[in-house]
Design a protein around this motif. Structure first.
Motif, short mmCIF file in Angstrom:
data_model
loop_
_atom_site.label_atom_id
_atom_site.label_comp_id
_atom_site.label_asym_id
_atom_site.label_seq_id
_atom_site.Cartn_x
_atom_site.Cartn_y
_atom_site.Cartn_z
N LEU A 116 0.77 -1.40 -0.09
CA LEU A 116 0.02 0.00 0.06
C LEU A 116 0.87 1.19 -0.20
CD1 LEU A 116 -2.51 -0.96 2.61
CD2 LEU A 116 -3.03 -0.81 0.23
N THR A 117 0.62 2.24 -0.84
CA THR A 117 1.52 3.33 -0.93
C THR A 117 0.66 4.55 -1.09
OG1 THR A 117 2.94 1.95 -2.17
CG2 THR A 117 3.24 4.39 -2.59
N TYR A 118 1.07 5.67 -0.51
CA TYR A 118 0.49 7.18 -0.71
C TYR A 118 1.72 7.93 -1.18
CZ TYR A 118 -0.38 12.11 0.31
OH TYR A 118 -0.55 13.25 0.41
N GLU A 119 1.21 8.62 -2.28
CA GLU A 119 2.16 9.50 -3.03
C GLU A 119 1.59 10.90 -2.91
OE1 GLU A 119 3.51 10.24 -7.63
OE2 GLU A 119 3.71 8.33 -6.82
N PHE A 120 2.30 11.86 -2.54
CA PHE A 120 2.19 13.27 -2.66
C PHE A 120 2.92 13.81 -3.75
CE2 PHE A 120 3.30 17.75 -1.97
CZ PHE A 120 1.81 18.30 -1.75
N GLY A 121 2.26 14.35 -5.08
CA GLY A 121 2.60 14.96 -6.16
C GLY A 121 2.91 16.47 -6.02
N LEU A 132 5.45 18.41 -23.17
CA LEU A 132 6.63 18.00 -22.28
C LEU A 132 6.50 18.77 -20.96
CD1 LEU A 132 9.30 16.29 -22.58
CD2 LEU A 132 10.32 18.66 -23.18
N ARG A 133 6.36 17.52 -20.01
CA ARG A 133 6.42 18.02 -18.56
C ARG A 133 7.07 16.84 -17.68
NH1 ARG A 133 0.94 16.28 -19.10
NH2 ARG A 133 0.58 14.70 -17.34
N LEU A 134 7.40 17.30 -16.30
CA LEU A 134 7.81 16.35 -15.50
C LEU A 134 7.17 16.39 -14.31
CD1 LEU A 134 10.23 14.55 -14.68
CD2 LEU A 134 11.20 16.54 -13.73
N ASP A 135 6.73 15.34 -13.71
CA ASP A 135 5.89 14.98 -12.59
C ASP A 135 6.63 14.23 -11.50
OD1 ASP A 135 3.08 16.50 -13.53
OD2 ASP A 135 2.99 14.56 -14.67
N LEU A 136 6.98 14.88 -10.28
CA LEU A 136 7.52 14.27 -9.16
C LEU A 136 6.77 14.22 -8.18
CD1 LEU A 136 10.91 16.51 -9.56
CD2 LEU A 136 10.41 13.91 -10.50
N GLY A 137 6.87 13.06 -7.29
CA GLY A 137 6.00 12.82 -6.10
C GLY A 137 7.12 12.03 -5.15
N VAL A 138 6.81 12.04 -3.65
CA VAL A 138 7.31 11.46 -2.57
C VAL A 138 6.36 10.46 -2.20
CG1 VAL A 138 8.93 13.00 -2.06
CG2 VAL A 138 6.71 13.22 -1.18
N GLN A 139 6.73 9.27 -1.62
CA GLN A 139 5.68 8.02 -1.32
C GLN A 139 6.09 7.69 -0.04
OE1 GLN A 139 6.90 5.02 -4.45
NE2 GLN A 139 5.26 5.90 -6.03
N PHE A 140 5.04 7.28 0.65
CA PHE A 140 5.16 6.52 2.00
C PHE A 140 4.04 5.49 1.90
CE2 PHE A 140 5.25 11.29 2.16
CZ PHE A 140 6.50 11.33 2.84
N GLY A 170 9.70 6.45 -0.85
CA GLY A 170 10.22 6.38 -2.05
C GLY A 170 9.98 7.56 -2.74
N VAL A 171 10.62 7.77 -4.25
CA VAL A 171 10.33 8.86 -5.14
C VAL A 171 9.76 8.25 -6.29
CG1 VAL A 171 11.81 10.01 -3.81
CG2 VAL A 171 12.71 8.69 -5.60
N HIS A 172 9.21 9.02 -7.06
CA HIS A 172 8.37 8.58 -8.15
C HIS A 172 8.52 9.82 -9.30
CE1 HIS A 172 4.67 7.83 -10.63
NE2 HIS A 172 5.70 7.14 -11.20
N GLY A 173 8.88 9.65 -10.36
CA GLY A 173 9.06 10.49 -11.46
C GLY A 173 8.49 10.10 -12.77
#
Length: 254
Positions: A116-121, A132-140, A170-173
């Motif tokens: 189970l993961t929560y991601e704040f974008g 063209l764009r970059l989306d970044l988020g941190v995960q818990f 975690g991190v997600h891009g």
């Protein structure tokens, strides 16, 4: 208030409010396992050299939901069974059973990972042009790993299993190249111990997918290292494994 909501939701692609994906992962495995008995000390057993494990098909299913302001929530599960048939070149012990050199054995190693993961974008970063764009988020999140090993000869069968759950960060891009092409990278992991259990877990994947309306499909590479020890049961169980390989993925986003 309206401006604040727009800023907070700017990093959430509006075509991905809800979605699901399937992955088929051709996973190679290296590492060792050990089943410590009450009477006999367990051997460090190499899963590829001693048990003869090769690549196997791993499967993963994932669902996710974007909630404005709050972020994205994932729920997923991946699983794989490794099987081998070998004639032992050395004597090994596993779960209080001794398998002597020259014995023909069948073995199986089952891994099940629930998460189970929560991601704040963060707000999207435009990189030029209309798309063209970059989306970044941190995960818990949390990971729960279940592992079961079996070694069988003509005379007897030895089984051992364990399970550990830990929190992860975690991190997600995601790089949106065109309306039809997207690249993603994710890294997550953590090490924790409590009582007689411990787990060190690190996972990373990168993929490129093509988007066709709400549908998408693509290819990626996944790497995972897990070092688990579970001493809670009558028979202690320990694994230190690395899985890696290419995968195919497909899914739907709305």
């Amino acid at each position: 208030m309206t401006a604040l909501l727009l800023a907070l939701t700017a990093g959430i692609p509006q075509d991905e409010i809800i979605g699901g994906r399937w992955r088929e992962w051709k996973a190679a495995i290296t590492g060792r396992l050990q089943g410590e008995g009450d009477l006999l000390p367990g051997s460090n057993i190499d899963v590829d050299d001693t048990l003869g494990y090769d690549r196997e098909n791993a499967h993963e299913i994932q669902l996710y939901l974007n909630i404005p302001v709050l972020g994205r929530f994932y729920a997923g599960y991946w699983w794989v069974n490794f099987n081998g048939e070998e004639i032992l070149e050395r004597t090994i012990t596993f779960a209080d059973r001794a398998f002597t050199a020259g014995t023909a054995i069948d073995s199986e190693l089952e891994l099940d990972m629930y998460y189970l993961t929560y991601e704040f974008g963060f707000p999207s970063l435009p990189l030029g042009g209309d798309d063209l764009r970059l989306d970044l988020g941190v995960q818990f999140g949390v990971r729960a790993l279940l592992v079961e090993g079996t070694i069988e000869s003509a005379l007897f069968t030895a089984e051992d299993s364990g399970g550990v759950g830990i929190p992860v960060l975690g991190v997600h891009g995601a790089l949106q190249v065109t309306p039809f092409l997207r690249a993603e990278l994710e890294i997550a992991g953590m090490a924790a111990s409590y009582g007689d259990s411990s787990l060190s877990y690190l996972e990373a994947f990168g993929e490129i997918v093509g988007q066709f309306g709400p549908l998408f499909a693509g290819v990626g590479y996944k790497w995972c290292n897990l070092d688990m020890k579970d001493d809670r049961g009558d028979v202690d169980f320990e694994v230190d494994l690395t899985l890696e390989g290419f995968y195919l993925t497909a899914g739907v986003r709305f």
